[in-house]
Design an enzyme around this catalytic site. Structure first.
Site, PDB file in Angstrom:
ATOM      1  N   SER A 175       0.850  -1.192   0.000  1.00 51.90           N
ATOM      2  CA  SER A 175       0.000   0.000   0.000  1.00 51.90           C
ATOM      3  C   SER A 175       0.877   1.229   0.000  1.00 51.90           C
ATOM      4  CB  SER A 175      -0.904   0.014   1.232  1.00 51.90           C
ATOM      5  OG  SER A 175      -1.536   1.275   1.389  1.00 51.90           O
ATOM      6  N   TYR A 188      -2.097  -0.860  10.468  1.00 54.55           N
ATOM      7  CA  TYR A 188      -1.951  -1.167   9.042  1.00 54.55           C
ATOM      8  C   TYR A 188      -0.709  -0.487   8.467  1.00 54.55           C
ATOM      9  CZ  TYR A 188      -3.379  -1.779   4.154  1.00 54.55           C
ATOM     10  OH  TYR A 188      -3.432  -2.108   2.819  1.00 54.55           O
TER      11      TYR A 188
END
Length: 302
Positions: A175, A188
């Site tokens: 990501s 995350y």
């Protein structure tokens, strides 16, 4: 010895210019894509979201076998049936990649039932969408186990055989938050930054391993149920990526043996800005874009 060192130093800029020119030419000329007809692809988190689209994209492009790992049998079964209707051999295994013993056990089962894996796609991930102080300790550990340590276990399980065969590819669906963290997703962001470092080290470590390569994909916010509710200030200017687009570009990157892919291309500007701007300026960009508060409306799947 001194002359040899000086010669290498003078040669380095020439090599860098040549490689930069070669990369620029690849942007203009049609790339030569790797044939996938002999490849067996294993995708973690393959039952839904980007994982499901990756499975269908590999099947469309002629992959010989598709193997899906995940924690929810219903989703895995549905995706497996979809791939089989496309005429591609497909199997699924229930596996939590955050569980080391389970990964090694299921890797052995895959080898016995399906054969060698030549493309491993580490796609499985979770996000809890809370601040540090609001996060449960077990939830924080779960993020690190699945998003980061899971890559250690899966890679250790399948890479040795790839090295023996001199044929393999390790793929990480990461990501852009690995490079630019946001509030409200500290578990995350941390795990993805660790995952990025893992892949960077692995990619360099494979330089002297013929036939085995790696690809890291860093997409912007993607419209899947995982990040449902996430909102930025200018959605028309920075629209969320479609999962099928991420899947298509990922498979293309594998076929072109591309080591790093940022999606969309404008994320490269973010990397440059982070390198030259002071922290105070970066904070203003976060506030202006809305990324500073984008997780306030988060209600996605963990």
């Amino acid at each position: 010895m001194g002359w040899r060192w000086l010669g290498a130093l003078l040669l380095l800029p020439v090599q860098l210019l040549w490689l930069a020119g070669k990369a620029a030419a690849c942007l203009v000329l049609p790339p030569r894509l790797r044939d996938l007809s002999r490849e067996s692809v294993l995708i973690t988190g393959g039952g839904r979201g980007i994982g499901r689209h990756l499975a269908t994209e590999f099947a469309k492009r002629g992959a010989r076998k598709i193997i899906l790992w995940g924690r929810t049998e219903k989703c895995l079964k549905e995706t497996t049936e979809e791939i089989r209707t496309m005429g591609t051999e497909c199997h699924y295994f229930i596996c939590d990649v955050g569980n080391r013993e389970e990964v090694y056990q299921q890797a052995k089962a895959v080898r016995e039932k399906v054969g060698d894996i030549t493309i491993l796609v580490n796609n499985a991930a979770v996000v809890h969408g809370k601040s540090l102080m609001d996060s449960d300790d077990d939830a924080l550990l779960k993020s690190q186990h699945i998003n980061t340590l899971g890559q250690f276990w899966t890679t250790k399980a399948f890479l040795p055989r790839m090295l023996e065969l001199q044929n393999g590819h390790i793929v990480c669906l990461n990501s852009v938050l690995a490079l630019s963290a946001i509030p409200g997703a500290i578990d995350y962001c941390t795990s993805k930054a660790s995952s990025f470092a893992f892949m960077e080290s692995l990619t360099l470590g494979l330089l002297d391993c013929p036939g085995v390569n790696a690809t890291t994909v860093l997409p912007f916010h993607t419209s899947t149920e995982m990040f449902q509710g996430m909102r930025i200030r200018f959605p028309k200017l920075f629209p969320p990526l479609k999962p099928e687009t991420v899947a298509r570009r990922t498979v293309e990157a594998v076929q072109m043996n591309q080591a790093l892919l940022l999606l969309p291309w404008t994320m490269n500007i973010l990397v440059i800005l982070k390198s030259i701007l002071p922290q105070s300026a970066l904070e203003e960009i976060h506030k202006f874009s809305g990324s500073y508060t984008c997780m306030n409306t988060f209600k996605g799947r963990t």
